[in-house]
Design an enzyme around this catalytic site. Structure first.
Site, mmCIF file in Angstrom:
data_model
loop_
_atom_site.group_PDB
_atom_site.id
_atom_site.type_symbol
_atom_site.label_atom_id
_atom_site.label_comp_id
_atom_site.label_asym_id
_atom_site.label_seq_id
_atom_site.Cartn_x
_atom_site.Cartn_y
_atom_site.Cartn_z
ATOM 1 N N SER A 12 3.255 8.699 10.602
ATOM 2 C CA SER A 12 1.819 8.406 10.773
ATOM 3 C C SER A 12 1.579 6.929 11.085
ATOM 4 O O SER A 12 0.665 6.588 11.836
ATOM 5 C CB SER A 12 1.008 8.859 9.556
ATOM 6 O OG SER A 12 1.269 8.043 8.447
ATOM 7 N N ASN A 106 8.305 -4.701 7.881
ATOM 8 C CA ASN A 106 8.258 -3.424 7.155
ATOM 9 C C ASN A 106 6.864 -3.253 6.556
ATOM 10 O O ASN A 106 6.156 -4.233 6.330
ATOM 11 C CB ASN A 106 9.299 -3.460 6.029
ATOM 12 C CG ASN A 106 9.347 -2.175 5.225
ATOM 13 O OD1 ASN A 106 9.323 -1.074 5.790
ATOM 14 N ND2 ASN A 106 9.408 -2.297 3.909
ATOM 15 N N HIS A 108 5.108 -1.448 3.119
ATOM 16 C CA HIS A 108 5.438 -0.837 1.828
ATOM 17 C C HIS A 108 4.141 -0.465 1.104
ATOM 18 O O HIS A 108 3.203 -1.260 1.084
ATOM 19 C CB HIS A 108 6.274 -1.815 0.991
ATOM 20 C CG HIS A 108 6.732 -1.200 -0.290
ATOM 21 N ND1 HIS A 108 7.729 -0.246 -0.342
ATOM 22 C CD2 HIS A 108 6.275 -1.339 -1.552
ATOM 23 C CE1 HIS A 108 7.882 0.147 -1.589
ATOM 24 N NE2 HIS A 108 7.012 -0.494 -2.344
ATOM 25 N N ASP A 144 12.162 -4.680 -0.154
ATOM 26 C CA ASP A 144 10.691 -4.630 -0.113
ATOM 27 C C ASP A 144 9.976 -5.914 -0.545
ATOM 28 O O ASP A 144 8.798 -5.873 -0.874
ATOM 29 C CB ASP A 144 10.149 -3.467 -0.971
ATOM 30 C CG ASP A 144 10.569 -2.109 -0.427
ATOM 31 O OD1 ASP A 144 10.709 -1.967 0.793
ATOM 32 O OD2 ASP A 144 10.752 -1.193 -1.246
HETATM 33 C C1 GAR Z 1 4.417 5.073 4.228
HETATM 34 O O1 GAR Z 1 3.557 5.258 3.130
HETATM 35 C C2 GAR Z 1 5.200 3.785 4.083
HETATM 36 O O2 GAR Z 1 4.452 2.742 3.508
HETATM 37 C C3 GAR Z 1 6.318 4.206 3.165
HETATM 38 O O3 GAR Z 1 6.686 5.480 3.649
HETATM 39 C C4 GAR Z 1 5.540 6.111 4.222
HETATM 40 C C5 GAR Z 1 5.899 6.552 5.623
HETATM 41 O O4 GAR Z 1 4.859 7.324 6.177
HETATM 42 N N1 GAR Z 1 7.412 3.287 3.202
HETATM 43 C C6 GAR Z 1 8.150 2.947 2.131
HETATM 44 O O5 GAR Z 1 7.980 3.440 1.028
HETATM 45 C C7 GAR Z 1 9.215 1.895 2.378
HETATM 46 N N2 GAR Z 1 9.829 1.448 1.168
HETATM 47 P P1 GAR Z 1 4.789 7.600 7.732
HETATM 48 O O6 GAR Z 1 6.159 8.149 8.145
HETATM 49 O O7 GAR Z 1 3.701 8.636 7.866
HETATM 50 O O8 GAR Z 1 4.467 6.299 8.420
#
Ligand code: GAR
Length: 215
Positions: A12, A106, A108, A144
């Site tokens: 997303s 990144n 987070h 992170d």
């Molecule tokens: C998001 O909430 C992102 O912040 C998190 O994974 C999700 C990915 O969603 N990332 C982490 O936790 C990194 N440590 P998406 O695939 O829909 O963008």
């Protein structure tokens, strides 16, 4: 500014970034999307936007380092100005981080350095925190917690579950991530040690600091 995006799942954030490129809010293009998971929904999203999308299988490599070296070579062929991790759920080797130092960002889903690692939203709920949020940061060798570019704050209510909090945070992720990329593409982002300054941005604002401009 040309970028390469690494994903592992839903995609997303990738979609929010792809929209920003497609509508011309960010100049340049997403040259390539790479996933370490074959069934990542984000690979389909990339193709819907006409972006080359590739699955690179970690199990074909003997070690994390070998896989990361393979990715470094693949990414460098695209000559991107920025490498964007968007839900890329694999720990990176130091060699990968060094290869793209200052050009690797990144997102987070917490206000770092709180609640790093997996399931940050669940961690915040279980801790009883009253605020959480999301952070776009440069990637450094500590998980992170690299230099922060922008953060958005989200209040937590007693009714919140991991799902409702994740949803509220995600709405801000989809705004702060394209905004941060746009700031970098405009040459306005300087890293001084741990501190990141966005030139001419409006600081001191809530819920997003520095304030959003275009998203
Ligand atoms: C998001 O909430 C992102 O912040 C998190 O994974 C999700 C990915 O969603 N990332 C982490 O936790 C990194 N440590 P998406 O695939 O829909 O963008």
């Amino acid at each position: 500014m040309d970028i390469v995006v690494l994903i592992s799942g839903r995609g997303s954030n990738l979609e929010a970034i792809a929209k920003a490129y497609k509508t011309g809010k960010i100049q340049g293009k997403i040259k390539l999307v790479i996933s370490n998971k074959k069934d990542a929904r984000g690979l389909e999203i990339a193709r819907e936007y006409g972006i080359p999308a590739e699955f690179h299988n970690p199990s074909k490599f003997d070690s994390r380092l070998e896989y990361d070296r393979h990715l470094i070579n693949r990414i460098k062929k695209e000559n991107p100005q920025l490498v964007v991790l968007a839900g890329y759920m694999r720990i990176l080797s130091d060699e990968f981080i060094d290869a793209f130092e200052g050009k690797l960002i990144n997102i987070h889903p917490s206000l770092t350095p709180a609640f790093t690692g997996l399931k940050a939203q669940k961690q915040a709920i279980e801790y009883g925190a009253k605020f959480s949020g999301c952070t776009v940061h440069f990637v450094s060798k500590e998980l992170d917690t690299g230099p922060v570019i922008v953060q958005a704050v989200v209040p937590i209510t007693p009714e919140d579950t991991e799902e409702t909090l994740s949803e509220k945070i995600l709405k801000f992720e989809h705004r702060i991530y394209p905004q941060a990329i746009k700031w970098i593409s405009e040459g306005r982002v300087k890293i001084e040690g741990r501190k990141v300054i966005v030139k001419d941005a409006k600081y001191g604002t809530i819920p997003v600091n520095p304030a959003l401009e275009d998203f």
